[in-house]
Design a protein around this motif. Sequence first.
Motif, PDB file in Angstrom:
ATOM      1  N   VAL A 178       0.859  -1.183   0.000  1.00  0.00           N
ATOM      2  CA  VAL A 178       0.000   0.000   0.000  1.00  0.00           C
ATOM      3  C   VAL A 178       0.897   1.235   0.000  1.00  0.00           C
ATOM      4  N   LEU A 179       0.655   2.124  -0.957  1.00  0.00           N
ATOM      5  CA  LEU A 179       1.475   3.327  -1.120  1.00  0.00           C
ATOM      6  C   LEU A 179       0.597   4.563  -1.028  1.00  0.00           C
ATOM      7  N   GLU A 180       1.063   5.561  -0.266  1.00  0.00           N
ATOM      8  CA  GLU A 180       0.430   6.881  -0.320  1.00  0.00           C
ATOM      9  C   GLU A 180       1.237   7.715  -1.318  1.00  0.00           C
ATOM     10  N   VAL A 181       0.595   8.075  -2.414  1.00  0.00           N
ATOM     11  CA  VAL A 181       1.292   8.701  -3.550  1.00  0.00           C
ATOM     12  C   VAL A 181       0.811  10.137  -3.715  1.00  0.00           C
ATOM     13  N   GLU A 182       1.790  11.048  -3.876  1.00  0.00           N
ATOM     14  CA  GLU A 182       1.462  12.438  -4.202  1.00  0.00           C
ATOM     15  C   GLU A 182       1.628  12.615  -5.707  1.00  0.00           C
ATOM     16  N   GLU A 183       0.522  12.985  -6.351  1.00  0.00           N
ATOM     17  CA  GLU A 183       0.557  13.169  -7.800  1.00  0.00           C
ATOM     18  C   GLU A 183       1.306  14.459  -8.156  1.00  0.00           C
ATOM     19  N   ALA A 184       1.579  14.609  -9.447  1.00  0.00           N
ATOM     20  CA  ALA A 184       2.332  15.780  -9.908  1.00  0.00           C
ATOM     21  C   ALA A 184       1.594  17.074  -9.603  1.00  0.00           C
ATOM     22  N   ASP A 185       0.247  17.026  -9.530  1.00  0.00           N
ATOM     23  CA  ASP A 185      -0.529  18.236  -9.245  1.00  0.00           C
ATOM     24  C   ASP A 185      -0.732  18.453  -7.751  1.00  0.00           C
ATOM     25  N   GLY A 186      -0.096  17.631  -6.908  1.00  0.00           N
ATOM     26  CA  GLY A 186      -0.179  17.812  -5.465  1.00  0.00           C
ATOM     27  C   GLY A 186      -1.241  16.977  -4.779  1.00  0.00           C
ATOM     28  N   ARG A 187      -2.122  16.350  -5.544  1.00  0.00           N
ATOM     29  CA  ARG A 187      -3.136  15.499  -4.908  1.00  0.00           C
ATOM     30  C   ARG A 187      -2.485  14.262  -4.315  1.00  0.00           C
ATOM     31  N   ARG A 188      -3.075  13.773  -3.249  1.00  0.00           N
ATOM     32  CA  ARG A 188      -2.592  12.546  -2.651  1.00  0.00           C
ATOM     33  C   ARG A 188      -3.654  11.446  -2.801  1.00  0.00           C
ATOM     34  N   VAL A 189      -3.192  10.294  -3.243  1.00  0.00           N
ATOM     35  CA  VAL A 189      -4.079   9.140  -3.448  1.00  0.00           C
ATOM     36  C   VAL A 189      -3.384   7.915  -2.851  1.00  0.00           C
ATOM     37  N   THR A 190      -4.142   6.807  -2.813  1.00  0.00           N
ATOM     38  CA  THR A 190      -3.599   5.551  -2.279  1.00  0.00           C
ATOM     39  C   THR A 190      -3.544   4.520  -3.394  1.00  0.00           C
ATOM     40  N   TRP A 191      -2.356   3.929  -3.544  1.00  0.00           N
ATOM     41  CA  TRP A 191      -2.192   2.841  -4.500  1.00  0.00           C
ATOM     42  C   TRP A 191      -2.130   1.527  -3.725  1.00  0.00           C
ATOM     43  N   VAL A 192      -3.010   0.581  -4.132  1.00  0.00           N
ATOM     44  CA  VAL A 192      -2.954  -0.767  -3.576  1.00  0.00           C
ATOM     45  C   VAL A 192      -2.356  -1.661  -4.653  1.00  0.00           C
ATOM     46  N   VAL A 193      -1.190  -2.257  -4.336  1.00  0.00           N
ATOM     47  CA  VAL A 193      -0.424  -2.989  -5.339  1.00  0.00           C
ATOM     48  C   VAL A 193      -0.482  -4.484  -5.018  1.00  0.00           C
ATOM     49  N   GLU A 194      -1.045  -5.248  -5.949  1.00  0.00           N
ATOM     50  CA  GLU A 194      -1.049  -6.710  -5.860  1.00  0.00           C
ATOM     51  C   GLU A 194       0.254  -7.210  -6.483  1.00  0.00           C
ATOM     52  N   VAL A 195       1.102  -7.854  -5.690  1.00  0.00           N
ATOM     53  CA  VAL A 195       2.431  -8.259  -6.141  1.00  0.00           C
ATOM     54  C   VAL A 195       2.412  -9.736  -6.500  1.00  0.00           C
ATOM     55  N   LYS A 196       2.873 -10.053  -7.718  1.00  0.00           N
ATOM     56  CA  LYS A 196       2.926 -11.434  -8.175  1.00  0.00           C
ATOM     57  C   LYS A 196       4.286 -11.703  -8.801  1.00  0.00           C
ATOM     58  N   GLY A 197       4.713 -12.955  -8.728  1.00  0.00           N
ATOM     59  CA  GLY A 197       5.940 -13.327  -9.417  1.00  0.00           C
ATOM     60  C   GLY A 197       5.714 -13.365 -10.917  1.00  0.00           C
TER      61      GLY A 197
END
Length: 267
Positions: A175-194
């Motif tokens: 789970v990542l808290e990401v700040e976009e280029a325009d300053g907005r903050r969103v949450t990325w949920v990343v499903e990790v697979k081999g």
Amino acid sequence: MTPQTIEELLQDPVFRLKFLELLDRDPAFREEVRRKLLTDELLALPERVERLRLEIHKEFERVWKAIQENNRQIAALTERMERVEAQIATLAQQVQENSRQIAALTERMERVEAQIAALTEEVRDLRRTVGRMEERWGLAHENMAEDLMPRFLASAGRQVRRSAMVQFDGEADLVLEVEEADGRRVTWVVEVKGWVWGPRPFEQVLERIRDAVFRSWLQREGFPEPVIPVVFGLAIYAGAEAMAQKLGVGLYEARRGEVVAPPLPEP
């Protein structure tokens, strides 16, 4: 000769004999005497008796016909009753057979339910085992994703403000808290697979972000809305890119970085 009274004549044996002989010889006289001796009611009695006899005969015929009709109806009802009794016997036999079959099916169903319960428990054990194996062997994948994703995002003008690995049902999600280029903050949920092939990895991350327990955890941890679904794979097979675009999920590969851009909401 001195005249005699009727009573005296009737006492005279000779007169009485001659009187009887006259009755035998003269039918007209005999009928006249009969009419004198008998009343009108007695005279009419034979005719009445005959009429009564005819009426009794007619009534007897009517009663006889009624008795015959009753016998016919009784015979018909008896035949119907026999058919009904035969049908009842057949239905009773069918009910007994159905009851036997229901009992047999119930017993079979109980055995099947017991087998299903046993298999369900085995599947649960297997899932727990697989989850532990994925947790053990997949942790390196999550660590690699946690290391590479900030680099991929930085190249697109995004900044990872914080990251966390959370485990649900034996699987670890990044789970990542990401700040976009325009300053907005969103949450990325990343499903990790081999390895990424087929629709399942994309369906899993979509199921994860719809899960009420998971969304509650995100809220408690202060991760902002909206939540963006992403799949990260060490290797991506043919068809994965098209599947990501179809389902609206971002796709990243360890070697190439961004393959399909994640669906971001309008500012």
